[in-house]
Design a protein around this motif. Structure first.
Motif, PDB file in Angstrom:
ATOM      1  N   PHE A 130      41.313  61.864  45.511  1.00  0.00           N
ATOM      2  CA  PHE A 130      40.700  60.768  46.270  1.00  0.00           C
ATOM      3  C   PHE A 130      40.065  59.736  45.346  1.00  0.00           C
ATOM      4  O   PHE A 130      40.150  58.529  45.587  1.00  0.00           O
ATOM      5  N   GLY A 131      39.436  60.215  44.260  1.00  0.00           N
ATOM      6  CA  GLY A 131      38.786  59.300  43.324  1.00  0.00           C
ATOM      7  C   GLY A 131      39.776  58.334  42.687  1.00  0.00           C
ATOM      8  O   GLY A 131      39.502  57.141  42.544  1.00  0.00           O
ATOM      9  N   LYS A 132      40.938  58.860  42.313  1.00  0.00           N
ATOM     10  CA  LYS A 132      41.972  58.016  41.697  1.00  0.00           C
ATOM     11  C   LYS A 132      42.499  56.994  42.704  1.00  0.00           C
ATOM     12  O   LYS A 132      42.693  55.808  42.374  1.00  0.00           O
ATOM     13  N   ALA A 133      42.732  57.433  43.929  1.00  0.00           N
ATOM     14  CA  ALA A 133      43.215  56.534  44.981  1.00  0.00           C
ATOM     15  C   ALA A 133      42.204  55.422  45.240  1.00  0.00           C
ATOM     16  O   ALA A 133      42.558  54.239  45.352  1.00  0.00           O
ATOM     17  N   LEU A 134      40.926  55.796  45.312  1.00  0.00           N
ATOM     18  CA  LEU A 134      39.864  54.819  45.559  1.00  0.00           C
ATOM     19  C   LEU A 134      39.727  53.846  44.399  1.00  0.00           C
ATOM     20  O   LEU A 134      39.505  52.639  44.594  1.00  0.00           O
ATOM     21  N   ASN A 135      39.889  54.340  43.190  1.00  0.00           N
ATOM     22  CA  ASN A 135      39.800  53.502  41.998  1.00  0.00           C
ATOM     23  C   ASN A 135      40.863  52.405  42.011  1.00  0.00           C
ATOM     24  O   ASN A 135      40.591  51.239  41.728  1.00  0.00           O
ATOM     25  N   ILE A 136      42.090  52.792  42.338  1.00  0.00           N
ATOM     26  CA  ILE A 136      43.194  51.823  42.417  1.00  0.00           C
ATOM     27  C   ILE A 136      42.915  50.768  43.487  1.00  0.00           C
ATOM     28  O   ILE A 136      43.119  49.566  43.273  1.00  0.00           O
ATOM     29  N   ILE A 137      42.428  51.203  44.651  1.00  0.00           N
ATOM     30  CA  ILE A 137      42.140  50.278  45.751  1.00  0.00           C
ATOM     31  C   ILE A 137      41.031  49.296  45.376  1.00  0.00           C
ATOM     32  O   ILE A 137      41.129  48.091  45.634  1.00  0.00           O
ATOM     33  N   VAL A 138      39.972  49.811  44.740  1.00  0.00           N
ATOM     34  CA  VAL A 138      38.845  48.947  44.357  1.00  0.00           C
ATOM     35  C   VAL A 138      39.289  47.881  43.361  1.00  0.00           C
ATOM     36  O   VAL A 138      38.955  46.697  43.501  1.00  0.00           O
ATOM     37  N   LEU A 139      40.066  48.279  42.352  1.00  0.00           N
ATOM     38  CA  LEU A 139      40.550  47.311  41.365  1.00  0.00           C
ATOM     39  C   LEU A 139      41.464  46.272  42.019  1.00  0.00           C
ATOM     40  O   LEU A 139      41.416  45.078  41.682  1.00  0.00           O
ATOM     41  N   THR A 140      42.290  46.714  42.947  1.00  0.00           N
ATOM     42  CA  THR A 140      43.181  45.783  43.650  1.00  0.00           C
ATOM     43  C   THR A 140      42.377  44.789  44.483  1.00  0.00           C
ATOM     44  O   THR A 140      42.690  43.594  44.524  1.00  0.00           O
ATOM     45  N   MET A 141      41.319  45.275  45.144  1.00  0.00           N
ATOM     46  CA  MET A 141      40.466  44.396  45.949  1.00  0.00           C
ATOM     47  C   MET A 141      39.723  43.394  45.072  1.00  0.00           C
ATOM     48  O   MET A 141      39.609  42.214  45.413  1.00  0.00           O
ATOM     49  N   LEU A 142      39.209  43.886  43.932  1.00  0.00           N
ATOM     50  CA  LEU A 142      38.514  42.981  43.010  1.00  0.00           C
ATOM     51  C   LEU A 142      39.449  41.859  42.557  1.00  0.00           C
ATOM     52  O   LEU A 142      39.055  40.687  42.498  1.00  0.00           O
ATOM     53  N   ASN A 143      40.680  42.218  42.245  1.00  0.00           N
ATOM     54  CA  ASN A 143      41.651  41.228  41.795  1.00  0.00           C
ATOM     55  C   ASN A 143      41.958  40.209  42.886  1.00  0.00           C
ATOM     56  O   ASN A 143      42.061  39.004  42.633  1.00  0.00           O
ATOM     57  N   ALA A 144      42.107  40.688  44.138  1.00  0.00           N
ATOM     58  CA  ALA A 144      42.429  39.797  45.255  1.00  0.00           C
ATOM     59  C   ALA A 144      41.315  38.776  45.485  1.00  0.00           C
ATOM     60  O   ALA A 144      41.568  37.581  45.673  1.00  0.00           O
ATOM     61  N   VAL A 145      40.069  39.248  45.459  1.00  0.00           N
ATOM     62  CA  VAL A 145      38.929  38.345  45.673  1.00  0.00           C
ATOM     63  C   VAL A 145      38.742  37.422  44.475  1.00  0.00           C
ATOM     64  O   VAL A 145      38.394  36.242  44.627  1.00  0.00           O
ATOM     65  N   ALA A 146      39.005  37.937  43.268  1.00  0.00           N
ATOM     66  CA  ALA A 146      38.905  37.111  42.052  1.00  0.00           C
ATOM     67  C   ALA A 146      39.897  35.951  42.103  1.00  0.00           C
ATOM     68  O   ALA A 146      39.609  34.854  41.607  1.00  0.00           O
ATOM     69  N   ALA A 147      41.074  36.191  42.707  1.00  0.00           N
ATOM     70  CA  ALA A 147      42.079  35.123  42.840  1.00  0.00           C
ATOM     71  C   ALA A 147      41.523  33.987  43.688  1.00  0.00           C
ATOM     72  O   ALA A 147      41.762  32.803  43.406  1.00  0.00           O
TER      73      ALA A 147
END
Length: 782
Positions: free
Chosen positions: A653-670
């Motif tokens: 679960f931690g790995k899955a959550l980590n990937i999602i958080v980084l993806t969300m950060l990137n989307a908002v950063a765009a």
């Protein structure tokens, strides 16, 4: 999953000829079907939820009352022509075309209301009449005041001028407006079908354009088209052109990147053919299920070209690497397919399920986006993972071993830099903060699908310069009774929300009392006919009898319904029957602010929530609100789906959550970097949030799986990720050359996000994952 992958690749290689023939037949049939039947509909009203009564009512009103279903023409260069003759030619030409219902006369309140010309609390004529009536009650000593006589002269001149203008509007004159300098004529035509009929609008405008060209050349005139119909035509045409242009540019850019990345013409041809087949099948299926593209799904094809080629990048890179390590053989192709299948399948599944989650949105536009992308991703994954292995097997003798690309070695060294890792983390967090600010200041005013120099905008600007604003009475307040309508108008004026209004109250102050009072305003008309000064003017212009006949009609009115029937016949714009069959009284109001500037549309309509409001602008506002809420809902659903899929893949679960958080950060950063360059968060750029959740996890998933296989796997994955992201960026970046500002903004945001994902996956996630893997291995050794 490895067993299935082995069975599948061995099966398609054994039956390669049959599989290839079937792929070609299906792609040709569906491609031809798409070319013949797939249309683009850029009408934003089509984005309204079909089953929502609120939107049904707003769309019904818009189709019946708003000028969006009319075609306005501006004829420049009329100064040295007979205006009657010119107007007659255009009237006859347009009405005989088969597309125009009729030329709209300018001598009735119905048309003037549409143009915003009667959006006044009190007309100048009304002021003149009231002023004259007050003069008749003046005391004798005032007669020595010269201002008294001067004011009488002004009042009589105003009224006389109005009456002369009214009487002159007979015959062809009532069908056109002529600018004060006589050099611009405006005519207005109602169409036989609504502007939502894309095929009709396209045929109508193109046919009328060709017929007008003959008159232009003969009379030395310049004719511009504008109005809702022309705007719909140009939006649809521009969307279609941008759709075609971005598709070709995407393909060209992808071809160049593949050629530079692999340096093999045969490899390029295999991927190019696979790309065309995938595109044809996808568009064919979209045509079967959706029939048309809306303003959101117009960019789906270019988007899928960039996303779909990723699956080709991954399989080709692995095949090429196996050729280098194991030798050029069928066994290498099979091993490469097995190694690639799981991460590629998980990547496809997360993307497809993410977009399928959009089907739960109440917005039809977002549902269509979900269907289109889910279908496309599945098709591209299937075609490339079937066609590419077969073609490599068939032409296996044409391939040669290649040394690893030098730039990949350099990339692998550079990406381990702690400085770049720190820089990427800090910059991402800063841009994310700016992105959050941009989202909190969401803009309801979107850019246009058509360029600023479009004919519609040019014509509107010319008309505005000569006549003032056109169709300014877009906002309409509705009420069941005149008392409520009067109360609404007074409250809105007290709050400073509106500056003027035009409604039944402009003519009759208390319609509900008409039975007992026979209408105050019309009895005043009777008094006017017996006023010596005015009686002379009325008789001079032949209006006396019409005033008397109006009084006779009022005498026969016995109830409110009789009055409404008479007035609705003369001025239908002041009445509306909603979807429940209830008749409402309408007041055309002028907002105190320009609602299309800044974020005024949100501020204004948020203040109008206690009132029943109609008009194109309120429909637009509600659609944007619906898309905003739908996108937030979809974002949440996609988030849940992706976490579940990633957890099933990694069992962590931690790995899955980590990937999602980084993806969300990137989307908002765009959105943050876009805000810095002046692109605000609108409904079209906000839509990138769930889109990035769908496509942004790919590189992170690929890297995570590659780490398990060691350094060689990481290096070849680095190449695959670089190639896939660059091809995807090239597809989205193709929107930057679109003439429509809306698509250009979307292209910038998505390109920025994809480049951001490249930095995050290389300098942040891969380094972090590799470090964790090494620490685990050391722990096991102990």
């Amino acid at each position: 999953m490895e067993r299935f992958a082995k069975w599948y690749v061995e099966t398609i290689l054994k039956n390669s000829n049959k599989v290839v023939i079937i792929l070609f037949i299906v792609s040709i049939v569906l491609g031809i079907y798409a070319a013949l039947s797939l249309k683009v509909n850029a009408d934003i009203t089509g984005l309204a939820p079909k089953d929502d009564p609120k939107f049904q009512d707003l769309v019904k009103y818009t189709s019946e009352k708003v000028t969006s279903n009319t075609l306005i023409i501006a004829i420049s260069g009329t100064k040295n022509h007979d205006p009657d003759s010119i107007a007659q030619k255009f009237k006859e030409t347009f009405e005989k075309s088969g597309y125009v219902y009729q030329a709209e006369p300018f001598d009735n309140p119905e048309t003037l209301v549409k143009y915003g010309m009667l959006a006044l609390s009190e007309s100048s004529v009304g002021d003149t009449i009231k002023y004259y009536q007050s003069l008749t009650k003046v005391e004798p000593r005032t007669l020595v005041d010269f201002r008294f006589w001067r004011n009488i002269g002004v009042a009589v001149y105003d009224l006389n001028s109005y009456l002369e203008g009214l009487v002159e509007k007979v015959g062809i004159k009532k069908y056109y407006l002529l600018s004060p300098d006589k050099d611009l004529m405006v005519m207005n035509f109602s169409m036989k079908k609504p502007m939502s009929d894309v095929e009709f609008v396209t045929q109508a405008v193109e046919t009328l354009k060709s017929e007008v060209k003959e008159i232009e050349e003969k009379e030395k005139l310049t004719v511009y088209f504008t109005g809702g119909v022309m705007s719909a035509y140009e939006s649809n045409m521009q969307a279609t052109k941008d759709f075609t242009l971005t598709t070709f540019i995407s393909i060209a850019a992808i071809v160049v990147i593949i050629l530079l990345g692999f340096g093999n013409i045969l490899e390029l041809l295999i991927l190019f053919v696979g790309l065309i087949m995938s595109m044809a099948i996808t568009l064919g299926l979209i045509a079967v299920f959706l029939k048309e593209l809306n303003i959101i799904t117009t960019f789906v094809n270019a988007m899928l070209l960039g996303m779909g080629i990723d699956y080709a990048m991954y399989i080709v890179t692995r095949i090429q690497e196996r050729f280098n390590i194991e030798g050029i053989s069928q066994r290498s192709i099979i091993d490469a397919f097995i190694e690639n299948f799981r991460p590629a399948f998980i990547s496809m599944l997360t993307t497809a399920l993410a977009f399928l989650g959009m089907l739960l949105s109440p917005s039809n536009a977002i549902k269509q986006m979900g269907i289109s992308v889910s279908l496309g991703v599945l098709v591209y994954f299937f075609v490339f993972n079937t066609f590419v292995p077969i073609m490599h097997d068939k032409f296996i003798n044409k391939f040669r071993k290649r040394e690893r690309d030098t730039y990949i070695r350099i990339v692998d060294i550079v990406r381990k830099s702690r400085v770049l890792m720190t820089f990427t983390i800090i910059l991402t967090l800063i841009l994310t903060g700016i992105g959050v600010y941009s989202i909190l200041h969401f803009s309801y005013t979107t850019s246009s699908l058509i360029p600023e120099k479009s004919e519609t905008n040019i014509a509107s600007k010319i008309i505005s310069e000569k006549f003032g604003s056109v169709a300014s009475s877009d906002v309409v307040i509705a009420a069941e009774s005149s008392e409520k309508l009067s109360d609404y108008i007074n409250k809105l004026k007290e709050r400073g929300l509106i500056t003027s209004d035009f409604s039944i109250l402009t003519f009759i102050q208390n319609p509900e009392k008409v039975a007992e009072e026979h209408s105050n305003i019309y009895l005043e008309v009777l008094k006017l006919t017996n006023t010596p000064f005015l009686e002379v003017l009325f008789k001079k212009h032949g209006l006396y009898e019409s005033f008397v006949s109006t009084v006779d009609v009022i005498k026969n009115i016995s109830n409110l319904e009789d009055l409404f029937k008479i007035m609705e016949k003369d001025i239908p714009s002041l009445f509306y029957t909603d979807i429940t069959g209830k008749r409402l009284l309408l007041a055309y109001v002028t907002p105190s602010v320009n609602i299309w500037e800044g974020n005024n549309i949100r501020i204004f309509f948020d203040s109008m929530k206690d009132y029943k409001v109609y008009g194109y602008s309120v429909l637009f506002y509600n659609i944007i609100n619906e898309l905003l809420m739908s996108t937030i809902l979809v974002f949440g659903l996609v988030l849940i789906i992706e976490i579940i899929v990633l957890y099933m893949d990694f069992r962590n679960f931690g790995k899955a959550l980590n990937i999602i958080v980084l993806t969300m950060l990137n989307a908002v950063a765009a959105l943050g970097i876009s805000y810095i360059v002046g692109i605000k968060t609108t409904f079209i750029t906000f839509l990138t949030l769930p889109i990035f959740l769908g496509i942004g996890v790919d590189s992170l998933v690929e890297f995570d799986h590659s780490v398990k296989y060691g350094k060689e796997s990481i290096i070849k994955t680095e190449k695959a990720v670089i190639m896939s992201i660059l091809t995807t960026v090239s597809s989205f970046a193709s929107f930057l050359v679109a003439r429509g500002q809306l698509l250009r903004e979307f292209g910038f945001v998505t390109s920025a996000g994809l480049l951001g994902s490249l930095f995050i996956s290389f300098f942040w996630y891969l380094n972090m994952t590799e470090a964790l893997q090494k620490s685990r291995e050391k722990g096991k050794q102990r």
